[in-house]
Design an enzyme around this catalytic site. Structure first.
Site, PDB file in Angstrom:
ATOM      1  CB  THR A 199      -0.898  -0.009   1.248  1.00 34.02           C
ATOM      2  OG1 THR A 199      -0.095  -0.440   2.360  1.00 34.02           O
ATOM      3  CG2 THR A 199      -2.030  -0.989   1.084  1.00 34.02           C
ATOM      4  CB  ILE A 251      -4.117  12.794   0.296  1.00 38.34           C
ATOM      5  CG1 ILE A 251      -5.652  12.741   0.165  1.00 38.34           C
ATOM      6  CG2 ILE A 251      -3.446  11.727  -0.553  1.00 38.34           C
ATOM      7  CD1 ILE A 251      -6.305  11.472   0.688  1.00 38.34           C
ATOM      8  CG  ASN A 274       2.826   9.369  -1.717  1.00 41.13           C
ATOM      9  OD1 ASN A 274       2.446   9.646  -2.850  1.00 41.13           O
ATOM     10  ND2 ASN A 274       4.018   8.845  -1.481  1.00 41.13           N
ATOM     11  CE  LYS A 283       4.533   7.617  -8.820  1.00 42.34           C
ATOM     12  NZ  LYS A 283       5.940   7.936  -9.155  1.00 42.34           N
ATOM     13  CD  GLU A 338     -10.194  -1.916   4.433  1.00 46.57           C
ATOM     14  OE1 GLU A 338      -9.962  -1.160   5.393  1.00 46.57           O
ATOM     15  OE2 GLU A 338     -10.579  -3.069   4.563  1.00 46.57           O
TER      16      GLU A 338
END
Ligand code: MOS
Length: 733
Positions: free
Chosen positions: A463, A623, A625, A627, A699
């Protein structure tokens, strides 16, 4: 130095992975390794009457065959087999006795000098059974399914409100059994370190969970078993619990007093856990203007005969739609199969599929745009507890997603949009998941050369955990990314829960922040000792770590370099270990949200469906990262295509056995099935959920995707297919 948090930083472990330097459980070598091969049951229920291993033992190179009759001692009580995330019931005990509870159950382990010999000899083990009648079909047991504790208390009088509603929809939806199919097979390499000590290289999402399990089952002390799993080739929930391969490999190492490797076959991967087949019944009642009066949602899911595996399928509407009368029920039907397990967004993936298809059907009945129906019922509060959310930018998800997709150009009438010979359909759905966080510890060691090592026993199941840990540490410690090294996937490291439930990013990043503060405080203490220190009066909250220095927040000219502070203090390393714990906050609901818009093109003559475009707008706090987070959402959306169109584990109920236990016949999306995928992250500041405002994205990406596609197929064709997957035969009926 620009911050790393929030950027599209490439994976710090990327090079190791693409060059093959990253080692997986079956790739650790040690001299004198014996190789195992598992024999599995061919019946679904009964007892082993006789098991004949003589022919297998005659094969040159075979060392031993372990069965329930000759295995070494292991714990007797059920409780000893309960791992950290075991559901209620009595866990499966491999090779424990002669009882068969599912087809594909391990019943013998052949050990040989090489894996080919072990596998060949395994084919020579002959077994006679006392077979009993089995049931593996959920539909055969649906009426006997027992109700479990309700996920959410009923509100109002849902049945009465439904009967009185001006517009109603009720439907039954079905999600079949599905399997995780990670690329990496389940495997364990156990090295026999002497004196009964073991190092276990295992494919797992929780090294400390496996360590505790092995110690409990084989009566070992924690310092006698070390579990290591630096890289995991996909797991998606299948590696949350210790799998039988690790129990068998440890058992064998103890029996032979020798190192052992056991790799399961792809076929055996279908005997380890799965997303349970679920029947979902949803009834929605509304006023003619589109406001909801009644929601009932009942799930009937399968479980094994020995454990009650259940997740929340039904209560998601409490978080999404304002409604005074609701009732949720969850029933379980035990079948003669192995226990289900968590699989990406367990419960929500199945339950929200049904809810969001039902909302689409209600919108059709109301002659209302499906997005407008969601907006008219938008809930700013979690209604079961009547509490606000730490943050909820779902409205923004709807807006940005609809705009990027071009939703306003949709002709609401089914079968009206075409592209050449193909029917075009546009559908949408909502996604929701939990923003969980767990107590976790992190150790940071800073050395005078300006390097930091950050350690935690968590996993990186692909992940991007290595990368976000490095980013957070670099920002918090004021060091460049390549001065940070990350250690994880080792039970000897500071305490971590299993990596699951999308909770690791939030948990570990806040623990890194906490530990970095302790490092900062220690550095400040040393910096004050520097002659004529400019920080002599500074308090911890007055300084930050930046560009390799301890810097005043109020005056950047007042700074001491980390190297000087450490030199002056006479230390060459600073070590701190701290835990992040997250106070129980029952005043807020914590969730991530998404809005998904899908376009399908359907060749009516052939029934072929292509998902030509999907846009998902996600609100998931900060967020870390962009990417790796986008990768997570994108992968989930691809999986949503698979759920909608391809995936189903088929059981031959006569034999109680999975028929398509291979990735040739268990269909997943391939490149040709995946077209335009757009991921939007909606800005969602959240200073309540945790100090860094992180919610996790592991998820949320899959929830709602299959519903958006099913709704698009209805819009294209006018045919409502409620049973997944929507294969071409169903569209031809
Ligand atoms: Mo996830 S299903 O908690 O690995």
């Amino acid at each position: 130095m620009a911050p790393y948090i929030g950027t599209a930083t490439s994976r710090v472990d990327g090079r190791a992975k693409v060059t093959g330097a990253a080692k997986y459980a079956a790739e650790f070598n040690t001299p004198g390794l014996a190789h195992g091969s598992v024999v599995t049951s061919t019946i679904a229920k009964g007892r082993i009457a006789r098991i004949d291993t003589r022919e297998a033992l005659r094969v040159p190179g075979v060392i031993a065959v372990l069965t329930h009759e000759n295995r070494p001692r292991m714990a007797g009580s059920d409780r000893a087999y309960m791992d950290d995330v075991a559901p209620g019931g009595s866990p499966f005990r491999p090779l424990y006795d002669d009882k068969i509870m599912f087809s594909g159950q391990p019943i013998a382990l052949v050990l040989a000098e090489d894996s080919e010999t072990a596998r060949f000899a395994a084919s020579l083990v002959s077994v006679a059974y006392d077979e009993k009648a089995h049931v593996t079909d959920l539909f055969q047991r649906r009426d006997k399914a027992k109700e479990i504790q309700r996920p959410s208390k009923p509100r109002g009088r849902a049945d009465k409100a439904f009967a009185a509603a001006e517009v109603r929809h009720q439907g039954e939806y079905f999600i079949p059994m599905e399997h995780h199919n990670p690329m990496e097979l389940f495997a364990s390499t156990v090295t026999w370190d002497g004196d009964g000590k073991l190092t276990v290289y295992d494919k797992t999402q929780g090294v400390q969970n496996v360590q505790r399990y092995v110690c409990s089952v084989f009566d070992r002390k924690p310092d006698e078993v070390r579990v290591i799993s630096p890289f995991v080739g996909g797991a998606f929930g299948s590696g949350l619990r210790p799998q039988y391969n690790v129990a068998l490999a440890v058992m064998a190492a103890r029996a032979l007093e020798r190192s052992v490797r056991l790799v399961l076959t792809r076929q055996q991967m279908y005997g380890l856990g799965y997303r349970p087949a679920t029947i979902e019944r949803v009834a929605l009642g509304a006023k003619a203007g589109g406001t909801l009066d009644a929601i009932t949602h009942e799930a009937i899911a399968m479980t094994s005969q020995y454990e009650d595996f259940a997740r929340n399928d039904t209560a998601w509407a409490d978080m999404l739609y304002k409604c005074a009368n609701t009732k949720y029920t969850h029933r379980l039907a035990p079948l003669d199969l192995c226990s289900p397990s968590d699989m990406r967004a367990p419960g929500a993936t199945t339950g929200v599929y049904a809810l969001e298809c039902a909302m689409d059907e209600l919108a059709v009945a109301l002659k209302l745009d499906p997005l407008e129906l969601r907006l008219r019922n938008y809930s700013d509060r979690e209604q079961n507890e009547d509490i606000p959310f730490t943050s909820k930018k779902l409205r923004e998800c709807y807006r940005q997603g609809a705009e990027a997709f071009g939703w306003d150009k949709r002709n609401p009438e089914p079968r009206t949009m075409r592209d050449g010979g193909e029917l075009v359909g546009w559908g949408m759905a909502t996604g929701i998941w939990e923003a969980l966080q767990m107590p976790i510890a992190v150790r940071i060691v800073v050395t005078a050369n300006g390097h930091a090592e950050v350690a935690c026993a968590t996993s990186d199941i692909g992940t991007g955990t290595y990368t976000i840990m490095a980013q957070v540490a670099a920002d918090m410690l004021g060091l460049p990314l390549d001065s940070i090294s990350i250690k994880l996937g080792d039970s000897a490291l500071p305490r971590s829960p299993v990596e699951g439930g999308s909770w690791i990013a939030a948990s570990v990043s806040n623990a890194i922040a906490t530990t970095s503060q302790a490092i900062r405080n220690e550095l400040l203490r040393l910096a004050k000792k520097v002659p004529a220190s400019p920080l002599v009066d500074a308090k911890p909250q007055d300084v930050a770590l930046a560009d390799g220095k301890i810097v005043s927040r109020w005056d950047a000219a007042r700074a001491v370099s980390i190297a000087d502070a450490m030199r002056q203090g006479g230390v060459d390393r600073i070590e701190q270990e701290k835990s992040a714990s997250f106070p129980d906050d029952d005043k807020h609901a914590r969730n991530t949200h998404s809005a998904i818009f899908a376009e399908v093109k359907v060749d009516e003559q052939l029934g072929v469906v292509r998902v030509t475009r999907i846009v998902s707008a996600v609100a998931a706090g900060r967020i870390l990262n962009t990417k790796t987070a986008r990768n997570q959402i994108m992968g989930s959306m691809v999986w949503g295509i698979g759920m909608a169109l391809h995936e189903e584990t088929l059981v031959d109920h006569k034999f109680g056995r999975v028929m398509n236990a291979n990735i040739a016949e268990y269909h997943v999306p391939v490149n040709a099935d995946v077209h335009d995928i757009e991921v939007i992250f909606v800005d969602e500041p959240d200073d309540i959920v945790n100090p860094l405002g992180v919610k996790g994205v592991g998820e949320i990406g899959i929830v709602g995707v299959a519903a958006a596609i099913a709704n698009a197929i209805y819009h294209a064709t006018g045919k409502r297919i409620r049973d997944l997957p929507i294969t071409l035969d169903k569209l031809q009926e």
